[in-house]
Design an enzyme around this catalytic site. Structure first.
Site, short mmCIF file in Angstrom:
data_model
loop_
_atom_site.label_atom_id
_atom_site.label_comp_id
_atom_site.label_asym_id
_atom_site.label_seq_id
_atom_site.Cartn_x
_atom_site.Cartn_y
_atom_site.Cartn_z
N THR A 1 0.82 -1.22 0.00
CA THR A 1 0.00 0.00 0.00
C THR A 1 0.85 1.27 0.00
O THR A 1 1.96 1.27 0.54
CB THR A 1 -0.90 -0.01 1.27
OG1 THR A 1 -1.44 1.29 1.48
CG2 THR A 1 -0.13 -0.38 2.53
N ASP A 2 0.28 2.33 -0.55
CA ASP A 2 0.98 3.64 -0.51
C ASP A 2 1.01 4.21 0.91
O ASP A 2 1.71 5.19 1.17
CB ASP A 2 0.31 4.65 -1.47
CG ASP A 2 -1.10 5.04 -1.08
OD1 ASP A 2 -1.72 4.35 -0.24
OD2 ASP A 2 -1.60 6.05 -1.62
N GLU A 3 0.26 3.59 1.85
CA GLU A 3 0.25 4.12 3.22
C GLU A 3 1.60 3.98 3.90
O GLU A 3 1.87 4.63 4.90
CB GLU A 3 -0.84 3.42 4.04
CG GLU A 3 -2.20 3.66 3.44
CD GLU A 3 -3.35 3.31 4.36
OE1 GLU A 3 -3.19 3.31 5.58
OE2 GLU A 3 -4.43 3.05 3.81
N TYR B 1 -1.31 -0.68 11.13
CA TYR B 1 -1.52 -1.31 9.82
C TYR B 1 -0.39 -0.95 8.85
O TYR B 1 0.26 -1.83 8.28
CB TYR B 1 -2.88 -0.89 9.23
CG TYR B 1 -3.00 -1.19 7.75
CD1 TYR B 1 -3.07 -2.51 7.29
CD2 TYR B 1 -3.01 -0.16 6.80
CE1 TYR B 1 -3.15 -2.79 5.93
CE2 TYR B 1 -3.09 -0.44 5.44
CZ TYR B 1 -3.16 -1.75 5.02
OH TYR B 1 -3.23 -2.03 3.66
N LYS C 1 2.67 -3.27 7.17
CA LYS C 1 2.87 -3.44 5.73
C LYS C 1 4.28 -2.99 5.34
O LYS C 1 4.94 -3.65 4.53
CB LYS C 1 1.82 -2.64 4.94
CG LYS C 1 0.40 -3.10 5.09
CD LYS C 1 0.11 -4.51 4.59
CE LYS C 1 0.14 -4.64 3.09
NZ LYS C 1 -0.32 -5.99 2.65
P1 NAD Z 1 -9.71 -7.54 2.77
O1 NAD Z 1 -9.66 -7.20 4.22
O2 NAD Z 1 -10.95 -7.29 2.00
O3 NAD Z 1 -9.38 -9.11 2.58
C1 NAD Z 1 -8.34 -9.74 3.24
C2 NAD Z 1 -8.43 -11.23 2.96
O4 NAD Z 1 -7.31 -11.87 3.61
C3 NAD Z 1 -9.69 -11.89 3.50
O5 NAD Z 1 -10.21 -12.80 2.56
C4 NAD Z 1 -9.21 -12.62 4.74
O6 NAD Z 1 -9.99 -13.77 5.06
C5 NAD Z 1 -7.79 -12.98 4.34
N1 NAD Z 1 -6.92 -13.17 5.52
C6 NAD Z 1 -6.74 -12.32 6.57
N2 NAD Z 1 -5.89 -12.85 7.45
C7 NAD Z 1 -5.51 -14.05 6.95
C8 NAD Z 1 -4.63 -15.07 7.41
N3 NAD Z 1 -3.99 -14.96 8.58
N4 NAD Z 1 -4.45 -16.17 6.63
C9 NAD Z 1 -5.11 -16.29 5.45
N5 NAD Z 1 -5.97 -15.36 4.98
C10 NAD Z 1 -6.16 -14.26 5.72
O7 NAD Z 1 -8.46 -6.81 2.13
P2 NAD Z 1 -8.31 -6.07 0.72
O8 NAD Z 1 -8.85 -4.69 0.83
O9 NAD Z 1 -8.80 -6.98 -0.34
O10 NAD Z 1 -6.71 -5.94 0.64
C11 NAD Z 1 -5.93 -6.96 0.05
C12 NAD Z 1 -4.47 -6.55 0.08
O11 NAD Z 1 -4.29 -5.33 -0.62
C13 NAD Z 1 -3.92 -6.31 1.49
O12 NAD Z 1 -2.61 -6.83 1.56
C14 NAD Z 1 -3.90 -4.80 1.63
O13 NAD Z 1 -2.89 -4.38 2.52
C15 NAD Z 1 -3.61 -4.38 0.21
N6 NAD Z 1 -4.12 -3.06 -0.18
C16 NAD Z 1 -5.43 -2.74 0.04
C17 NAD Z 1 -5.90 -1.48 -0.37
C18 NAD Z 1 -7.34 -1.08 -0.18
O14 NAD Z 1 -7.70 0.06 -0.46
N7 NAD Z 1 -8.23 -1.98 0.24
C19 NAD Z 1 -5.03 -0.56 -0.97
C20 NAD Z 1 -3.69 -0.94 -1.17
C21 NAD Z 1 -3.26 -2.19 -0.78
P1 TYD Z 2 -10.28 4.10 4.87
O1 TYD Z 2 -11.27 3.67 3.84
O2 TYD Z 2 -10.34 3.48 6.22
O3 TYD Z 2 -8.85 3.91 4.20
P2 TYD Z 2 -7.40 4.41 4.71
O4 TYD Z 2 -7.48 4.87 6.12
O5 TYD Z 2 -6.62 3.15 4.57
O6 TYD Z 2 -6.99 5.49 3.76
O7 TYD Z 2 -10.39 5.67 5.05
C1 TYD Z 2 -10.23 6.54 3.95
C2 TYD Z 2 -10.33 7.95 4.49
O8 TYD Z 2 -11.67 8.18 4.97
C3 TYD Z 2 -9.43 8.21 5.68
O9 TYD Z 2 -8.93 9.55 5.58
C4 TYD Z 2 -10.34 8.06 6.88
C5 TYD Z 2 -11.68 8.55 6.36
N1 TYD Z 2 -12.87 7.92 6.97
C6 TYD Z 2 -13.88 8.71 7.49
O10 TYD Z 2 -13.83 9.97 7.45
N2 TYD Z 2 -14.98 8.11 8.05
C7 TYD Z 2 -15.09 6.74 8.11
O11 TYD Z 2 -16.09 6.23 8.66
C8 TYD Z 2 -14.04 5.95 7.55
C9 TYD Z 2 -14.12 4.44 7.59
C10 TYD Z 2 -12.95 6.57 6.97
#
Ligand code: NAD
Ligand code: TYD
Length: 338
Positions: free
Chosen positions: A125-127, A150, A154
């Site tokens: 992630t870019d975070e 988190y 990462k």
């Molecule tokens: P999500 O929370 O929707 O899904 C996570 C999945 O991982 C689930 O299916 C869960 O059951 C599985 N999981 C969790 N712990 C586990 C374990 N110990 N063993 C096996 N499986 C396990 O997550 P997402 O939003 O789909 O994110 C997927 C990946 O992309 C993550 O690595 C996250 O850091 C990265 N990512 C997410 C975003 C975003 O905006 N959602 C952005 C950038 C990167």
């Molecule tokens: P989020 O979707 O949790 O992603 P991330 O924190 O990984 O960027 O949140 C996106 C942005 O939205 C973040 O600045 C936090 C804000 N946010 C709210 O203002 N209210 C909410 O209920 C949530 C879940 C997020």
């Protein structure tokens, strides 16, 4: 090609599995997922009885089970999505985040090394770059300044993955994507939470002044980027993946209200998140230069498609919002004063 996708029952992983089968990116896809609260077999219902797909319910921290699967399947590549992916949960309860994101990644890297897996894509992630002052944007050499448990977990797992290239020559590439949105996203993240609350006429809880900035990436664009890195990415390299669309949170919420036809009065200001990163910004010039990938879906198109999906999949939302979700919702929002 035979691939193991970890976290393939989650939001982005399930999109990757569906696309990998649909677009024939792989001949066999094995989904290794523990099925935590965020993993949902319903996300893969569209696959049906496809003989190219197999599910293995395994915790990535279970080194014996992971080792047995890698040995039995001899995959060509691992695409590693599995994670505890939510910042607010990592603030309330960091232990499972460190365990899965850091130790779980270690378990997978070790199994990949021992079984001589030819390719490993670590999805990050870019975070990890932390909050970035305008007008700067992070390239892949930007310092890591993670703010939450988190993002720190990462960043640690990114460094561990890269060390497996430097030390053992495991063919690892790392992707760092911006905020994803689209169908099947668990309604704890900003966009699906706001859409599902708006559709139910519930308050939309905006943290602090709502001027925090995120870059938005449609989930299918992200999955195509990962496929490009799998095919063309260089070992030991990091690739940023951004949607080229930066917006303040409040503007995102206002657009959701317009798209759902709901009033601005639903917006509720609540106490800010501790350690809240003000602005994420990244450039994906390296990925475009090396693989030709570019985001295809505009925020306007992607948001409308997402709102339509949540409108038409009310029963999916109701199912995931029951049980454990209610407990988290209470914990996270009930204690935030307006
Ligand atoms: P999500 O929370 O929707 O899904 C996570 C999945 O991982 C689930 O299916 C869960 O059951 C599985 N999981 C969790 N712990 C586990 C374990 N110990 N063993 C096996 N499986 C396990 O997550 P997402 O939003 O789909 O994110 C997927 C990946 O992309 C993550 O690595 C996250 O850091 C990265 N990512 C997410 C975003 C975003 O905006 N959602 C952005 C950038 C990167
Ligand atoms: P989020 O979707 O949790 O992603 P991330 O924190 O990984 O960027 O949140 C996106 C942005 O939205 C973040 O600045 C936090 C804000 N946010 C709210 O203002 N209210 C909410 O209920 C949530 C879940 C997020």
């Amino acid at each position: 090609m035979k691939i193991i996708v970890t976290g393939g029952a989650g939001f982005i992983g399930s999109c990757f599995v569906r696309m990998a089968l649909r677009e024939r990116w792989a001949e066999h896809v094995i989904n290794l997922d523990k099925l935590t609260y965020a993993g949902n077999p319903d996300n893969l219902r569209a696959i049906g009885e496809d003989a190219r797909y197999r599910f293995a319910q395994i915790d990535i921290c279970d080194s014996e089970a992971v080792g047995r699967l890698f040995e039995a399947e001899s995959p060509d590549a691992i695409i590693h999505f599995a994670a505890e992916s939510h910042v607010d949960r990592s603030i309330h309860s960091p232990a499972p985040v460190i365990q899965t994101n850091f130790n779980g990644t270690f378990t997978l890297l070790e199994a990949a090394r021992r079984n001589r897996i030819a390719r490993f894509v670590h999805v990050s992630t870019d975070e990890v770059y932390g909050s970035i002052e305008p007008p700067h944007e992070a390239d892949e050499n930007f310092p890591l300044r993670a703010s939450s448990p988190y993002s720190a977990s990462k960043a640690g797992s990114d460094l561990l993955a890269l060390s497996y290239y430097t030390t053992y020559k495991l063919n690892v590439s790392v992707t760092r994507a911006s905020n994803n949105y689209g169908p099947y996203q668990f309604p704890e993240k900003l966009i699906p939470l706001m859409i599902s609350n708006a559709l139910e006429d519930k308050p939309l809880p905006v943290y602090g002044d709502g001027q925090q900035i995120r870059d938005w990436l449609y989930v299918e664009d992200h999955c195509r980027a990962i496929q490009s890195v799998l095919e063309k990415g260089r070992p030991g390299e990091v690739y940023n993946v951004g949607g080229n669309r930066s917006l303040p949170n409040l503007e995102v919420v206002e657009r959701i209200l317009q798209a759902t036809g709901k009033p601005e009065s639903l917006i509720t200001r609540v106490t800010d998140r501790p350690g809240h990163d003000r602005r994420y910004a990244l450039t994906n010039a390296k990925l475009t230069r090396e693989t030709g990938w570019e985001p295809k879906v505009s925020f306007e198109q992607g948001l409308l498609a997402t709102v339509d999906w949540y409108r038409n999949n009310h029963s999916w939302v109701q199912r995931v919002k029951s049980g454990e979700y209610r407990r988290f919702y209470e914990l996270n929002y009930a204690n935030r004063s307006e």
